[in-house]
Each structure stands twice: as C-alpha cells, then as structure tokens.
Design an enzyme around this catalytic site. Sequence first.
Site, PDB file in Angstrom:
ATOM      1  N   CYS A 184       0.816  -1.211   0.000  1.00 12.56           N
ATOM      2  CA  CYS A 184       0.000   0.000   0.000  1.00 12.56           C
ATOM      3  C   CYS A 184       0.852   1.264   0.000  1.00 12.56           C
ATOM      4  O   CYS A 184       1.910   1.319   0.617  1.00 12.56           O
ATOM      5  CB  CYS A 184      -0.899   0.024   1.235  1.00 12.56           C
ATOM      6  SG  CYS A 184      -1.948  -1.428   1.431  1.00 12.56           S
TER       7      CYS A 184
ATOM      8  N   ARG B  20       4.650   0.151  -6.195  1.00 10.63           N
ATOM      9  CA  ARG B  20       4.564  -0.655  -4.976  1.00 10.63           C
ATOM     10  C   ARG B  20       3.551  -1.785  -5.110  1.00 10.63           C
ATOM     11  O   ARG B  20       3.578  -2.740  -4.331  1.00 10.63           O
ATOM     12  CB  ARG B  20       4.185   0.240  -3.789  1.00 10.63           C
ATOM     13  CG  ARG B  20       5.228   1.297  -3.474  1.00 10.63           C
ATOM     14  CD  ARG B  20       4.716   2.291  -2.457  1.00 10.63           C
ATOM     15  NE  ARG B  20       4.586   1.724  -1.134  1.00 10.63           N
ATOM     16  CZ  ARG B  20       5.539   1.756  -0.204  1.00 10.63           C
ATOM     17  NH1 ARG B  20       6.705   2.314  -0.474  1.00 10.63           N
ATOM     18  NH2 ARG B  20       5.341   1.247   0.985  1.00 10.63           N
TER      19      ARG B  20
ATOM     20  N   TRP C 187      -3.115  -2.596  -1.537  1.00 20.59           N
ATOM     21  CA  TRP C 187      -2.766  -3.971  -1.894  1.00 20.59           C
ATOM     22  C   TRP C 187      -3.484  -4.856  -0.896  1.00 20.59           C
ATOM     23  O   TRP C 187      -3.214  -4.813   0.303  1.00 20.59           O
ATOM     24  CB  TRP C 187      -1.250  -4.159  -1.809  1.00 20.59           C
ATOM     25  CG  TRP C 187      -0.735  -5.457  -2.333  1.00 20.59           C
ATOM     26  CD1 TRP C 187      -0.477  -5.779  -3.630  1.00 20.59           C
ATOM     27  CD2 TRP C 187      -0.379  -6.607  -1.547  1.00 20.59           C
ATOM     28  NE1 TRP C 187       0.018  -7.065  -3.705  1.00 20.59           N
ATOM     29  CE2 TRP C 187       0.089  -7.595  -2.443  1.00 20.59           C
ATOM     30  CE3 TRP C 187      -0.409  -6.904  -0.185  1.00 20.59           C
ATOM     31  CZ2 TRP C 187       0.530  -8.853  -2.025  1.00 20.59           C
ATOM     32  CZ3 TRP C 187       0.023  -8.156   0.239  1.00 20.59           C
ATOM     33  CH2 TRP C 187       0.478  -9.097  -0.671  1.00 20.59           C
TER      34      TRP C 187
ATOM     35  N   ASN D  48      -1.205   1.576   5.817  1.00 22.14           N
ATOM     36  CA  ASN D  48      -0.375   0.526   5.245  1.00 22.14           C
ATOM     37  C   ASN D  48       0.055  -0.378   6.383  1.00 22.14           C
ATOM     38  O   ASN D  48       0.616   0.096   7.371  1.00 22.14           O
ATOM     39  CB  ASN D  48       0.862   1.127   4.546  1.00 22.14           C
ATOM     40  CG  ASN D  48       1.810   0.066   4.012  1.00 22.14           C
ATOM     41  OD1 ASN D  48       1.441  -1.084   3.850  1.00 22.14           O
ATOM     42  ND2 ASN D  48       3.040   0.466   3.737  1.00 22.14           N
ATOM     43  N   GLY D  49      -0.206  -1.680   6.269  1.00 19.35           N
ATOM     44  CA  GLY D  49       0.177  -2.613   7.319  1.00 19.35           C
ATOM     45  C   GLY D  49      -0.949  -3.572   7.640  1.00 19.35           C
ATOM     46  O   GLY D  49      -1.912  -3.718   6.879  1.00 19.35           O
TER      47      GLY D  49
ATOM     48  N   GLU E 274      16.578 -17.955  -9.638  1.00 17.63           N
ATOM     49  CA  GLU E 274      16.194 -16.591  -9.974  1.00 17.63           C
ATOM     50  C   GLU E 274      15.470 -16.543 -11.315  1.00 17.63           C
ATOM     51  O   GLU E 274      14.478 -15.818 -11.473  1.00 17.63           O
ATOM     52  CB  GLU E 274      17.436 -15.702  -9.987  1.00 17.63           C
ATOM     53  CG  GLU E 274      17.241 -14.313 -10.572  1.00 17.63           C
ATOM     54  CD  GLU E 274      16.270 -13.432  -9.806  1.00 17.63           C
ATOM     55  OE1 GLU E 274      15.976 -12.325 -10.294  1.00 17.63           O
ATOM     56  OE2 GLU E 274      15.785 -13.838  -8.730  1.00 17.63           O
TER      57      GLU E 274
ATOM     58  N   LYS F  55      11.659 -15.154 -11.891  1.00 20.72           N
ATOM     59  CA  LYS F  55      11.337 -14.074 -12.837  1.00 20.72           C
ATOM     60  C   LYS F  55      10.221 -14.493 -13.783  1.00 20.72           C
ATOM     61  O   LYS F  55       9.298 -13.722 -14.068  1.00 20.72           O
ATOM     62  CB  LYS F  55      12.578 -13.689 -13.648  1.00 20.72           C
ATOM     63  CG  LYS F  55      13.572 -12.838 -12.901  1.00 20.72           C
ATOM     64  CD  LYS F  55      13.053 -11.422 -12.738  1.00 20.72           C
ATOM     65  CE  LYS F  55      13.915 -10.638 -11.767  1.00 20.72           C
ATOM     66  NZ  LYS F  55      13.726 -11.035 -10.358  1.00 20.72           N
TER      67      LYS F  55
ATOM     68  N   GLU G  12       6.925 -14.560 -11.950  1.00 20.37           N
ATOM     69  CA  GLU G  12       6.467 -13.236 -11.525  1.00 20.37           C
ATOM     70  C   GLU G  12       5.734 -12.483 -12.628  1.00 20.37           C
ATOM     71  O   GLU G  12       4.682 -11.890 -12.379  1.00 20.37           O
ATOM     72  CB  GLU G  12       7.668 -12.392 -11.083  1.00 20.37           C
ATOM     73  CG  GLU G  12       8.189 -12.703  -9.701  1.00 20.37           C
ATOM     74  CD  GLU G  12       9.360 -11.795  -9.344  1.00 20.37           C
ATOM     75  OE1 GLU G  12       9.375 -11.300  -8.207  1.00 20.37           O
ATOM     76  OE2 GLU G  12      10.253 -11.579 -10.183  1.00 20.37           O
TER      77      GLU G  12
ATOM     78  N   HIS H 224      16.687 -37.426  -8.600  1.00 15.89           N
ATOM     79  CA  HIS H 224      16.122 -37.763  -7.299  1.00 15.89           C
ATOM     80  C   HIS H 224      14.651 -37.366  -7.198  1.00 15.89           C
ATOM     81  O   HIS H 224      14.162 -37.071  -6.102  1.00 15.89           O
ATOM     82  CB  HIS H 224      16.938 -37.101  -6.190  1.00 15.89           C
ATOM     83  CG  HIS H 224      18.341 -37.592  -6.109  1.00 15.89           C
ATOM     84  ND1 HIS H 224      18.669 -38.835  -5.629  1.00 15.89           N
ATOM     85  CD2 HIS H 224      19.514 -37.013  -6.494  1.00 15.89           C
ATOM     86  CE1 HIS H 224      19.979 -39.006  -5.688  1.00 15.89           C
ATOM     87  NE2 HIS H 224      20.513 -37.907  -6.220  1.00 15.89           N
TER      88      HIS H 224
ATOM     89  N   LYS I  29       5.981  -4.262  -4.883  1.00 12.56           N
ATOM     90  CA  LYS I  29       7.419  -4.029  -4.964  1.00 12.56           C
ATOM     91  C   LYS I  29       8.063  -4.062  -3.590  1.00 12.56           C
ATOM     92  O   LYS I  29       9.101  -4.672  -3.389  1.00 12.56           O
ATOM     93  CB  LYS I  29       7.682  -2.670  -5.636  1.00 12.56           C
ATOM     94  CG  LYS I  29       9.151  -2.321  -5.775  1.00 12.56           C
ATOM     95  CD  LYS I  29       9.869  -3.278  -6.703  1.00 12.56           C
ATOM     96  CE  LYS I  29      11.303  -2.868  -6.942  1.00 12.56           C
ATOM     97  NZ  LYS I  29      12.034  -3.867  -7.736  1.00 12.56           N
TER      98      LYS I  29
END
Length: 605
Positions: free
Chosen positions: A2, A27, A74, A98-99, A478, A482, A485, A501, A600
């Site tokens: 947020c 964000r 968010w 925010n939180g 990584e 990506k 995402e 395995h 973000k």
Amino acid sequence: MCGIVGILGKHEVSPIILDALQRLEYRGYDSAGIATLDLGRVERRRALGKLINLSDLLVHEPLRGKAGIGHTRWATHGGPSVANAHPHHAGKVAVVHNGIIENFRALREELTASGGEFTSETDTETIVHLASRFTAKGMSPLDAARATLARLEGAFALAFLFEGEEDLMIAARRGSPLVIGIGDGEMYVGSDAIALAPLTDQLIYLEEGDWAALSRTSVEIYDDQGKPVTRPITRIAIENTRVDKSGHRHFMAKEMEEQPAVLQTALQNYLSRDQKALELPKEVDFAGADRVMVVACGTAHYACHVAKYWFEKFAGVPVEIDIASEFRYRAPVLTEKTIAVFVSQSGETADTLAALRHVKDHVAKTIAVVNVPTSSIAREADVALPLHAGPEIGVASTKAFTAQLLVLALLALKAGEDRKRLGAAMLGQHLDALQSVPGYVAQALNHEEDYRRIADVLARQDDVLFLGRGLMYPLALEAALKLKEISYIHAEAYAAGELKHGPIALIDKDLPVVVMAPQDELFDKTISNMQEVMARGGQIILITDQSGLQKAGHSGQALVMPSVPSFIAPFIYAVPAQMLAYHTALARGTDVDQPRNLAKSVTVE
C-alpha cells in the site's frame, strides 16, 4: 505494498495527491482513493483497479479541498472492491493505512457491540471507528489519535484527517515506513521519498513507534512513549528519485539496460581511485568472525545463495542463508562472533527488518545491503552498504539484483582479505574480474532477437524447468522466479544433480528445460544431466558460452553468453534470466511492471 500520501497545502490537493499516487504505483495495488476536507467535512472518491479509474471518477465527481489523504491498496483483509478501498471514514475521522492490524477482530467485535456499523471487510476500518468513538467522547484529535494508537497491535503507517480541522494531519508508524516532507507553508506525508520528490527535498523519516501532529507550518513528533522528540531533516537529491521510463516501453526494460552503468557506479564507490583496493567502511571486518549469516527474501535471497559460494571459497568462513520470513521462528543460534548481513532492495522489507531486530544485540555486527540508504534497515543496522542502483520501479528486480551480487562479492573479497585467505595478487585478479563485469553485462544484453526467439517458445508453455549447478543453481532459481512473476508461467528450478532424485519424472516431450551451463569446473556434470533430459524427450534450451556450446554438441535452442571467469558468471547469466522472462511476458501480454498480486516493497509480514 500500500502507498500513502497526505498533503496540507495551499492549493486544491486532489490532483496533486493523484500525481503522487502515480509515483507509488510501482509498490503494487488493486484499488485507490482520495479523501479531502471540503468546508471542514470529509469527502471521498474511491475506485477499483488502476489509478486511471480514479482519475476518470475525479473528472466526473471532483474533490475540493486543500487538505487531503490518498492511498493505493494492496489487499490483505478483504478482496479488491470499492468498499474495501481506502480512505476509510467514520464519524469525523478519515484514515489511510499501510500494514496489518493483528487484533482487528477483537476491536471490531467491541466496536460493533457499542453501535459501530462496518461497511468493509478490512482491518483498517477498525482504526477509523476507534478514533471516531474517542472523538465522540469529547477527546481532541490529538488525544483521540493517541488513544487509538495505544489500542492497535501489529504493523502500520497511518495518516488521519479530522473534520473541522483544516490545518491538522496526524501521521504514525510502527513497522511500516512513513516520511514527512516540509514545504513552503505546506506539509506532506508519504510512504517514501519518491512519492514526495516533486514537492520537496526536505524530509523527516519517522522512527519506529513515532507519531506526529502536522500543520502547514509545524511538525510535532512524539516517540512510542509519548515524549516529544526531534528527528533530523534529511535533504534528498531530486535526480535520485526520477521514475520516468526514458523512452523505454517498460520500467523493467529501462532498468535492465541500466545495469552496466549501475555496476560501474557501485565499483567506483567501493574501490580505491586506482581500482586496486577495496574501500569499504572500517566497521566491516571479518577477521574474528566464526560465521556469516545472510538473510533476505525473494530475489535478494537468491543473491545470498550466490554469496555463500563466494564467502566460503574466498574467506573459508561458514555461511548460513535464511529466508527472512522463517528466520525468527527456527530459534537461530547466535554468537558474539557472528556477522549478520541483511539484503533488501527497499530496505523496508518487513520480514527482513524483523530479522535484523531479532539479532541486533546478539551478534558481532549487522550489515545492511540496501538500495535506499535512508530506509529502516539501513538506519538500524550497524553498517549500511548502498547499492547505488537508483530507484527500481519494476516489481521484478533486475538492476538491484546484480548490484546486490556486486556488493556481496566485494564483502566476500573483504572477508578473504581480513582472514588472510586472499593475498594481494589474488585479490587484484578478482578485482580486475569485477571491473570487467559492466562490459560483459552489456554484451549479454545485446542479444534481443535471440531472447525474443526463445521467449516465443516459452510463451506457449504452461510449465518450464530450469537447471544449474554450483553458482548457476541460484541463477536457475532466480530465472524461474522471474518467469513466474511476470509471465504467470509455472516454473521450477533444481540443482541439476538433483534431477534424478525425483524431478526427472516431470520430463516429457512438451516440457522446456532451460540449462544454465557456462564452461566451468562443473560443466561436464551439468551436460551429463542435460543428456538425461534429452534421452527422455525434453526440450533443451542451453545457455552457455561459445566453447561450451561446441563441447556440448547441442544443436537445439541455445543462447551464447560471453566466456568469463566462473567467479563473475552469475552477473552475466542474470541477464538471460531477466530477458527471457521479460520477452515471454511481452509475448503473453501480461503487465510487466505491475504483475498481478505482487508488490514491490513488502512491508507486512
């Protein structure tokens, strides 16, 4: 996460707030809203989806007023909807938050029992009802805010408006970042400096537990004990907060292209003028360390995996890697000789910040590797090492990742030097190798058509597998992250030796398998694992160098990278990890810079 903006201004604030919210889009958010005081009364406009929807609403239903608060949400408690969008309003109080309020259910039951009528599913609405109840009892806005804060458990950054109080805004933070901006007869509140950059270059960063009463000409700050305190005014360089795309289609494209320059800047900041010696803060000393503990989340966590190889090879010091969200819950063993390194692009990652606070008084030294030198993690660590990457707006981290690798590589070399494991000649060779990285990264970026060609293949798939060994295993992780995402393709990564395995059961003719294999000491073993995939009909996409391609005898899809020393290969192979994800997302038509469900800066646990 947020985003919050608040303004006590001289002019109509809703268009200014909207502009500031646009700078906070990076964000991540799913709805947005603005509340102003018009003739002393709270008026609100809220909209679902992108800010353009709020902008359209404001055209048809303008908001007047020279005091206001705005928010990009968010979702945490309650799905995306207009009813759940901020600001929330009850009685004479409006709030943005925010939180996460952890005791909101108990508060909601208490407030409902006393006549409160809730219109949303959010935890935030309990804050505004609580403050409204206190004002209804005759409390002043300051006392009502203080009493409200005392009842809240959890993490928050808050901005309050009160009806009839045209020259008052109350801001508070606990766990989530908040900054105050000082203008000429105006005052601002924002989640970060980027939101306020065009408005002022004078900022006050609230410390943990602080709350503040703002007028247009004054700021009164109180600590978590209610005692008046003074926080320093920080001047920021406006050019360091620019968030334009500079002609690129996406922020991610711009930030990938910036990597050579970013890496060069970091080298200049951490090496001597002749580039022959390390110049890190004197507090960074690994001579007496019994181990190094590195803690991070997401992409930064994979940078830490790479760093483990470097620290153990160059310095001979044991390294533990932890996911920040798990760290405090496994009863980690801490010693007075442990050096703890915390890696975060934003410097506000809630889990990483909590991990730092958990160890701070129990280890020899805490080191922050962050992109925002004024962030909470930077301020609370013993030593902060900025990335010098500039603002990173794309949710999928690119230039910050390679900059994290660079700073961690320099730390590993410093550890080797401090522990007498690297002599001057060997250290010089490694520093020479690092100075070649910007040029090699530029070469790796210069394969646009090849990335696009392979991305067209990946874009048609539902699943992709990435394999690597040694330093390439974290790069495979990584690369898979990506792709997940920004293209929404299910992707997994494995150490190539682990394939037999269990994961080899996934292989069939329809599964693309991306193999990251520079010609290093593990090349032959990686190619053997690749042959196991080929024998079962898997589609191989090989990322290697020219000699590796010839030795592998692979005639299928391939990307050829520059041939480099194995030490610096992670920097180079980060580029195809990023570029393949980017072009695959383009081919699938997804939102590259603001992928669904992601934020973000993750400022809640």
